[in-house]
Each structure stands twice: as C-alpha cells, then as structure tokens.
Design a protein around this motif. Structure first.
Motif, PDB file in Angstrom:
ATOM      1  N   ALA A 266     -35.381 -56.321  31.887  1.00  0.00           N
ATOM      2  CA  ALA A 266     -35.985 -57.200  32.191  1.00  0.00           C
ATOM      3  C   ALA A 266     -35.603 -58.904  32.521  1.00  0.00           C
ATOM      4  N   LEU A 267     -34.525 -59.004  31.303  1.00  0.00           N
ATOM      5  CA  LEU A 267     -34.205 -60.739  31.575  1.00  0.00           C
ATOM      6  C   LEU A 267     -33.385 -60.948  32.729  1.00  0.00           C
ATOM      7  N   LYS A 268     -32.136 -59.898  32.671  1.00  0.00           N
ATOM      8  CA  LYS A 268     -31.499 -59.618  33.608  1.00  0.00           C
ATOM      9  C   LYS A 268     -32.136 -59.484  34.945  1.00  0.00           C
ATOM     10  N   ALA A 269     -33.693 -58.835  35.518  1.00  0.00           N
ATOM     11  CA  ALA A 269     -33.365 -58.756  36.019  1.00  0.00           C
ATOM     12  C   ALA A 269     -34.186 -59.540  36.810  1.00  0.00           C
ATOM     13  N   ARG A 270     -35.377 -60.181  35.889  1.00  0.00           N
ATOM     14  CA  ARG A 270     -36.094 -61.548  36.353  1.00  0.00           C
ATOM     15  C   ARG A 270     -35.228 -62.755  36.658  1.00  0.00           C
TER      16      ARG A 270
END
Length: 279
Positions: A266-270
């Motif tokens: 999720a963090l990398k996608a954001r």
C-alpha cells in the motif's frame, strides 16, 4: 515400489541449504525429478545431482513463457503430469499416500490440476493455524497453462510467474500437504517479500493487468484482492479468525510479517500515485 507417473519439477536459484532434502524426499516416489536451475552460484546443482536429480539449466529471455510455463513445455514432456515443488518443499507422507490412491488405482484421472495446501514453517516453527496458502502445484500439462498478464515491465518477480494460479478445469483440492520448511534465515523471507511487494504495488498502478491477475487466483485470493484495509484485514484473518495466536510467538510473528507485507504494498502504491483502493 511402484513409482508415481509424475515428473517433479523443482525451479531453483541458490538453494544449497534446502535442495538435497527436497530431492531426497521425492527421488524414490516419482518417475522423474528435474531441477531447473537459473545459474546458481552455490552448490545447488552438484547437491541435486548427488541425490539423483536431473539438472536442467534455465535462463530467462525477458519474455513469456516464464519459468514454470517453460517447465510445462520443455521438462520431460513424455510425462503429462508435473508436480511443482520449491527448493525448500517436500511432500508429506500423507500426500504421497493420497497421490498413490489417485494415480495408481487404474482409473483415468479426471481433474486437470490439483490444489495442494502448504504446511508452512516460519521462524523455525510449523504453523498449525494462522497460515492458509493453497498452491495449484500438480498439473496435467496438456490441460493447464499459466496466464500471460501484461506485467513484463513490472519489478519484483523477474523470471518467475507472479502470485496467481495456472489456469485449468476442472480442479480438485487435495487434503494432504506439501511441507514448506525454509532453512534460510528469516531475513531472506523479508528480502523476497520486499521484491514481491514491488510487483504488487506496480499492479495497483495498472488496474487492467491487476484484473487479469485477479481472475487467475483462488476464490479466497479473489475476495482478498478486492478487500480494503489489507494490512489490518490480513492480521485479523491470520491471528484472530484463523487462530494464529495458538501458534504462540511464531503465529504472532507471521501475522505481523504478512501485515507488514501488505502495508509495504500500500505504501509503495501510494508513493507511486496508484488509485486509493490500493489500501
């Protein structure tokens, strides 16, 4: 003892810590054991050959087919049935017995593939409750194939197919397990999953490819694929719903590790500007 009419394919790269035990566990039970090795720099090849496996070199050309589909198309094609094992996996005695009942009773095998649950080890302990991965590991190569999603530019997976199942119909689920007992230090788990999270985060930026992959997952995987708040849901599912707390410290460690993996995605996608549903 009559051997099973199945070829075991073991894709490897630097599996010296595990490969001898894996080959030894299948050598006397299956028609053929083939290690498909990607330029290992350790003793993987020598150890596998010493245990009686055939070793086949593999080098990815950057296109499809990737490694497992390549095995279906090239490894002992005289034998329709192929069982995939990782370099740190072994069939349980119960699985060998189950396969004998299916393949040696004289009747035609109707399913095109078999889903097999994993007996998973984490931090040196066999998880009894919190882990529920099932692999479509046993395939009739004439009736099964791996999908080819448009993810060749994605980071993280490289030569191996991503986290999706080969396509086959019908599929039957077996009861007994493949034992996934990784002897490498736990840091290697985090190193692998850091790469996997790169691929998963890339999918969040490419929803069309993400949808291609969703339909090639198990029913459980498809439901989770769409779910929001994946880090929290992952922890609650493994530790509470699946009673991972009964596995003691290893159950807590595993639930936290998987939650952290989902948080990484999720963090990398954001960071990359993916749509909000990546959370």
């Amino acid at each position: 003892m009559t051997v099973l009419p199945i070829v075991v394919a073991i894709p490897t790269k630097n599996e010296a810590a595990n490969i001898a035990g894996t080959v030894r566990s299948v050598a006397d039970h299956f028609t053929a054991v083939v290690v498909v090795d990607s330029d290992s720099t350790d003793d993987t090849r020598a150890l596998a050959e010493a245990e009686g496996a055939q070793v086949v070199p593999y080098r990815w050309d950057g296109r499809y087919p990737k490694k497992k589909q390549w095995c279906l198309e090239n490894v002992r094609t005289d034998i329709p049935w192929l069982l995939f094992l990782d370099g740190d996996e072994t069939p349980s005695p119960a699985l060998l017995a189950e396969l004998r009942r299916i393949f040696l009773d004289g009747r035609a095998v109707r399913p095109a593939a078999f889903d097999i649950p994993l007996g998973y080890w984490f931090g040196g302990r066999r998880l009894r409750y919190g882990h529920t991965i099932v692999k479509r590991a046993l395939l009739d190569r004439t009736r099964a194939r791996f999908p080819e999603p448009d993810d060749l530019e994605a980071p993280g997976m490289g030569e191996q197919e991503g986290h999706y199942q080969p396509l086959a119909d019908p599929v039957h689920r077996l009861r007994a397990t493949i034992e996934h007992k990784d002897l490498d230090p736990v840091r290697t788990w985090f190193e692998r999953h850091n790469r996997y999270s790169d691929w998963e985060a890339w999918l969040e930026q490419h929803p069309d490819v993400r949808e291609e992959i969703r339909v090639a997952k198990t029913r459980q995987g498809q439901l989770f694929h769409r779910a929001p708040f994946k880090p929290l849901l992952s922890f609650a599912y493994a530790y509470v719903y699946r009673r991972g707390f009964l596995d003691g410290r290893a159950g807590l460690d595993y639930a936290l590790a998987m939650s952290f993996y989902r948080w990484q995605i999720a963090l990398k996608a954001r960071e990359a500007g993916a749509p909000p549903h990546a959370d």
